[in-house]
Each structure stands twice: as structure tokens, then as C-alpha cells.
Write a protein that holds these residues in place. Sequence first.
Motif, PDB file in Angstrom:
ATOM      1  N   ARG A 109       0.590  -1.476  -0.097  1.00 45.67           N
ATOM      2  CA  ARG A 109      -0.416  -0.292   0.362  1.00 45.67           C
ATOM      3  C   ARG A 109       0.953   0.880  -0.223  1.00 45.67           C
ATOM      4  NH1 ARG A 109       0.235   4.108   3.781  1.00 45.67           N
ATOM      5  NH2 ARG A 109      -1.786   5.294   4.535  1.00 45.67           N
ATOM      6  N   VAL A 110       0.588   2.113  -0.612  1.00 46.46           N
ATOM      7  CA  VAL A 110       1.562   3.496  -0.755  1.00 46.46           C
ATOM      8  C   VAL A 110      -0.044   4.465  -1.027  1.00 46.46           C
ATOM      9  CG1 VAL A 110       3.585   2.670  -2.307  1.00 46.46           C
ATOM     10  CG2 VAL A 110       1.805   3.263  -3.526  1.00 46.46           C
ATOM     11  N   ASP A 111       0.146   5.809  -0.581  1.00 49.87           N
ATOM     12  CA  ASP A 111      -0.939   6.934  -0.224  1.00 49.87           C
ATOM     13  C   ASP A 111      -0.169   7.870  -0.892  1.00 49.87           C
ATOM     14  OD1 ASP A 111       1.613   7.702   1.177  1.00 49.87           O
ATOM     15  OD2 ASP A 111       0.565   7.985   2.459  1.00 49.87           O
ATOM     16  N   GLY A 144       6.077  13.637   1.736  1.00 42.80           N
ATOM     17  CA  GLY A 144       6.524  12.013   1.154  1.00 42.80           C
ATOM     18  C   GLY A 144       5.724  11.495  -0.023  1.00 42.80           C
ATOM     19  N   HIS A 145       4.134  11.959   0.044  1.00 46.79           N
ATOM     20  CA  HIS A 145       2.945  10.656  -0.423  1.00 46.79           C
ATOM     21  C   HIS A 145       3.163  11.027  -1.432  1.00 46.79           C
ATOM     22  CE1 HIS A 145      -0.410  11.145   2.597  1.00 46.79           C
ATOM     23  NE2 HIS A 145       1.521  10.868   3.055  1.00 46.79           N
ATOM     24  N   ASP A 146       4.102  11.880  -2.229  1.00 44.38           N
ATOM     25  CA  ASP A 146       4.763  12.277  -3.664  1.00 44.38           C
ATOM     26  C   ASP A 146       5.256  11.148  -4.234  1.00 44.38           C
ATOM     27  OD1 ASP A 146       5.895  13.520  -2.127  1.00 44.38           O
ATOM     28  OD2 ASP A 146       6.786  14.925  -3.991  1.00 44.38           O
ATOM     29  N   SER A 147       6.621  10.719  -3.331  1.00 45.42           N
ATOM     30  CA  SER A 147       7.760  10.069  -3.302  1.00 45.42           C
ATOM     31  C   SER A 147       6.875   8.309  -3.278  1.00 45.42           C
ATOM     32  CB  SER A 147       8.895   9.781  -1.980  1.00 45.42           C
ATOM     33  OG  SER A 147       9.545  10.944  -1.878  1.00 45.42           O
ATOM     34  N   HIS A 148       6.297   7.865  -2.405  1.00 42.80           N
ATOM     35  CA  HIS A 148       5.821   6.723  -2.294  1.00 42.80           C
ATOM     36  C   HIS A 148       4.901   6.150  -3.616  1.00 42.80           C
ATOM     37  CE1 HIS A 148       4.739   7.972   2.422  1.00 42.80           C
ATOM     38  NE2 HIS A 148       6.396   7.702   2.344  1.00 42.80           N
ATOM     39  N   THR A 149       4.195   7.292  -4.068  1.00 40.99           N
ATOM     40  CA  THR A 149       3.240   7.526  -5.429  1.00 40.99           C
ATOM     41  C   THR A 149       4.188   6.851  -6.386  1.00 40.99           C
ATOM     42  OG1 THR A 149       1.341   8.695  -5.069  1.00 40.99           O
ATOM     43  CG2 THR A 149       1.520   7.681  -7.509  1.00 40.99           C
ATOM     44  N   ALA A 150       5.654   6.762  -6.444  1.00 40.18           N
ATOM     45  CA  ALA A 150       6.904   6.855  -7.466  1.00 40.18           C
ATOM     46  C   ALA A 150       6.862   5.617  -7.083  1.00 40.18           C
ATOM     47  CB  ALA A 150       8.075   7.658  -7.396  1.00 40.18           C
ATOM     48  N   ILE A 200       1.803  -5.479   3.741  1.00 37.95           N
ATOM     49  CA  ILE A 200       3.342  -4.154   4.253  1.00 37.95           C
ATOM     50  C   ILE A 200       2.716  -2.651   3.429  1.00 37.95           C
ATOM     51  CG2 ILE A 200       5.409  -3.473   3.305  1.00 37.95           C
ATOM     52  CD1 ILE A 200       6.199  -6.625   2.503  1.00 37.95           C
ATOM     53  N   ALA A 201       3.122  -1.692   4.534  1.00 40.33           N
ATOM     54  CA  ALA A 201       2.878  -0.342   4.020  1.00 40.33           C
ATOM     55  C   ALA A 201       3.998   0.207   4.252  1.00 40.33           C
ATOM     56  CB  ALA A 201       1.412   0.396   4.692  1.00 40.33           C
ATOM     57  N   SER A 202       4.626   1.044   3.718  1.00 46.49           N
ATOM     58  CA  SER A 202       6.085   1.470   3.737  1.00 46.49           C
ATOM     59  C   SER A 202       5.996   3.491   3.939  1.00 46.49           C
ATOM     60  CB  SER A 202       6.647   1.477   2.549  1.00 46.49           C
ATOM     61  OG  SER A 202       5.451   1.952   1.956  1.00 46.49           O
ATOM     62  N   HIS A 203       6.774   4.169   4.624  1.00 47.37           N
ATOM     63  CA  HIS A 203       6.310   5.492   4.682  1.00 47.37           C
ATOM     64  C   HIS A 203       7.737   5.627   3.952  1.00 47.37           C
ATOM     65  CE1 HIS A 203       5.214   9.529   5.636  1.00 47.37           C
ATOM     66  NE2 HIS A 203       4.415   9.142   5.484  1.00 47.37           N
ATOM     67  N   ILE A 204       8.179   6.757   3.902  1.00 48.25           N
ATOM     68  CA  ILE A 204       9.904   7.465   3.521  1.00 48.25           C
ATOM     69  C   ILE A 204       9.989   8.821   5.158  1.00 48.25           C
ATOM     70  CG2 ILE A 204       8.883   9.804   1.953  1.00 48.25           C
ATOM     71  CD1 ILE A 204      11.968   8.572   0.541  1.00 48.25           C
ATOM     72  N   TYR A 388       4.407  -2.395   9.069  1.00 51.00           N
ATOM     73  CA  TYR A 388       4.491  -0.398   8.431  1.00 51.00           C
ATOM     74  C   TYR A 388       5.967  -0.700   8.217  1.00 51.00           C
ATOM     75  CZ  TYR A 388       3.404   3.931   7.743  1.00 51.00           C
ATOM     76  OH  TYR A 388       2.917   5.190   7.488  1.00 51.00           O
ATOM     77  N   CYS A 389       6.320  -0.437   7.126  1.00 44.74           N
ATOM     78  CA  CYS A 389       8.793   0.206   7.940  1.00 44.74           C
ATOM     79  C   CYS A 389       8.503   1.343   6.744  1.00 44.74           C
ATOM     80  CB  CYS A 389       9.013  -0.733   6.585  1.00 44.74           C
ATOM     81  SG  CYS A 389       8.106  -1.245   4.478  1.00 44.74           S
ATOM     82  N   ILE A 390       9.784   1.977   7.107  1.00 40.96           N
ATOM     83  CA  ILE A 390       9.970   3.119   6.912  1.00 40.96           C
ATOM     84  C   ILE A 390      11.168   3.190   6.645  1.00 40.96           C
ATOM     85  CG2 ILE A 390      10.438   5.385   8.156  1.00 40.96           C
ATOM     86  CD1 ILE A 390       7.806   4.515   8.896  1.00 40.96           C
ATOM     87  N   PHE A 391      11.771   3.858   5.245  1.00 33.35           N
ATOM     88  CA  PHE A 391      12.755   4.073   4.649  1.00 33.35           C
ATOM     89  C   PHE A 391      13.713   5.904   5.138  1.00 33.35           C
ATOM     90  CE2 PHE A 391      10.560   1.264   1.912  1.00 33.35           C
ATOM     91  CZ  PHE A 391      11.567  -0.233   1.676  1.00 33.35           C
TER      92      PHE A 391
END
Length: 430
Positions: A109-111, A144-150, A200-204, A388-391
Amino acid sequence: MKPEELSEQLIGWRRDFHQYPEQGFLEIRTASKVAGVLEKLGYELALGKEVMAEESCMGKPGEEETKQHLEWALENGTDTRYVEYFSEGYTGIVATLRTAQPGPTIAYRVDMDALPIHESEAADHVPNQAGFRSAAAGTMHACGHDSHTAIGLGLALRLAENKDQLSGTIKLIFQPAEEGTRGAKSMAEAGVVDNVDYFIASHIGTGVPHQHFVAASNGFLATSKLNITFKGVAAHAGAKPQEGKNALLAAASAALNMHAITRHSDGSSRVNVGELHAGSGRNIIPDHAMLIAETRGETSEINQYVKEQVQSIVDGAAKMYQLDAKVEVAGEALNCDCSLGVAEILKQCAESHPKIDGALLESSDSSGSEDATYFMDRVQRRGGQATYCIFGTELAAGHHNEKFDIHEDTLLPAVEILFQSAKKIGRISE
């Protein structure tokens, strides 16, 4: 596609989404462009109302605001082949890749949404220097959701290119309206993860150092976002004050008492009134008032306790000033309890990546909230695993700041780690 070519593509996608940010349930341009890329890669697409339960959308903009934004989207390069699916503000996407080998169903999942922030115009702000600063006044990708979408699109590309190396079924969930914790519940209620074995959800960013990774970010608080309205009676403040019912005083009384709610012995709790809007003139008894507030709890039960206390306080203030009041839930999320099994797989993938200097299995440092918890809870209740993981990345300023910006060399490692996790998880049932 070679790594250096993918890196360039990721940066291009990220900068495009950054320049054309869209707030929650208004991601019409973003979703349309995402759908166009996914279709070319051969994914099965389910779009808009197909993957969103309308009755579970919280804090969704009204029809007129959505129509106005649709015009903006059409003027700014949306993919018109898909805009009809998203034109009413139901902007979720689920893309499915079915491999030839049996195996589990994995969901990533990305937002996609941005924030109501006016982006910095400072000369040293990189998006301004490089020509991709927000073109939408008052709206900015400051989380950072622009990055998540990319990253989501980059993962889609890598998966499609290497389909013969994969097992099972892979779902990519592009979610609207994470800000304000408004969008995930509608997709979860629509059943998009009901057959998922691993989620798996992720965030930057989020405070994790550059080139570091956290596989299981626990500590998210359950939350409710509340719009509280008071409806009184206007009157002349000098001539006939006794004929008025003062909504402003009722709201002020409620605000003060909400901050005095007794804390819960089972864990942390929060309450905050962020905005109070009331009245129309100095000589008029205010007939309307609104509080924009939130509650949080270390567990969903604690958050529910605080929320119920708020309701009692609002009801009491309304009775005290003899007027009407209403509490509307504009967003909500659950607490987070990651599955360490799938988190360990992600940690191993990160540890083997040459750009990652440190990988941590579990952290409880977060005190924010995240509506990906609706997906996680639904998967776990059905016997699956979720994390839920973090980069980590270098940030120009903190999240939700007008100068927020990320280090773009974080994008490619994020894609590669997630791709490796898909390969590794797919082998589990072999």
C-alpha cells in the motif's frame, strides 16, 4: 530497465506528482496518471467505487469542490482515459498481478494525497530551484506521498519486468486521503485486502536516519478526527441578549473541558482542539460555532474512551447553553501492532541492500497515527501478517513543513527492497 534508468524514472514521477499535488479524495490527476502507467504494465485494474465503500469515506469534500478540482485536473495533464472513474472523488486504485506460480497473496500500500500547505518560495528550496515546486496554491506534498506514489509505480514496473521470478498474486494499493486518516477505511471495508496473506505499508522519512530502515514501525496511536458544530440563536448583544443562545460560549466551554479529560491508566491518550470558528460580529450573540479537534489513544479502546468523553462534554455544553450540537467523525485510525514474521523478511532484504547502512526489526518511536492500520487489522484478523516499514531519508525540513523535501536517492533502494520482499515472501509456500 537498468537501475540507473529506473532511478531517473522514479525521480521524474516523484517531481511530477510534487508539482501537481492534490488533497485527499481529490487525487484525480494523480490517480489517472497512475492508472495509465499500471495499464501499460499489464496489471488488472479496479478503480474508484469498485474499491471504495462510499458510506465509509470520512471527511470527503463536497460535490462542488470536487467539480472545481476536476476542472483543475483536466487543465493540468490528467490522463483522460481514466478520469471518469475518479471524477466524483473516489480515487482509490487496486492493481493486481497474477503470476504463473502458486503462492500467497501479497499487498503493498502507498498513499497519494497532499496537504493544505503553501509551499515555500525560498530561493534555496530545491523544488523551487529545480522547477517542480507546487503549481497548486495552498497545496503541497509536505509528507512524502509524492515519493510513495513514485515508489509504488517503480515497484509495479520491477514486478512486471520480473513476473517469471515471482509466485502467487501481488496487489498494489494506491490509497487516497491518508492525511486526516480518512481514506483507508473505505478501501478496507470494500474488501480489497480480504484475501491478502501478507500486507506491507511503507513511508519515507519520519525521523529514521538516511540510508536506514525500520521493518516494523509500531507505536501509531489510534485516533478520531472530529468536527464539532454548535447551533444557537442570534440576537442583538445590546438590546436583547437574553433572546440569544450563545454558540461561541458553548464551544469555548467544551474546548476547555475536553483538555481536562481524565487520562486512562491503561496507556497514553491525547486530545487537542486545533481550531475554533464562531460568530459574525461584535454586537451579535453568536449563533454558530465549530471546533476542529482530535483524540488519540495508545489502543483503540483508550481512544474510544476519550472520544466518548468528548461526546459527553459536547452534550453537556449544548444543554448548559440550551442549543444544539453535533459531533461528526471526519477521520479515524486504529493502533498498530506489526507482524514480526513478515517484518523479519523485510529486514533481511534491507540488510542485503548496498545502500542501507542499518536495518532495525522493530521500533515504537512513532506517536502519530496512520490509517493503513485499517488494512493491517483486517488482514491480521483473517490470519494474515501485516507490517508498516520506514525508509529513512535526509529531510530538508520536518514533515508537514513548507520546506519539506526528501533525498531522492532513497527512491530506488525502497523499490528494490520491496521487490526483493515480494520474491522472498512468494517462496514461502514453495
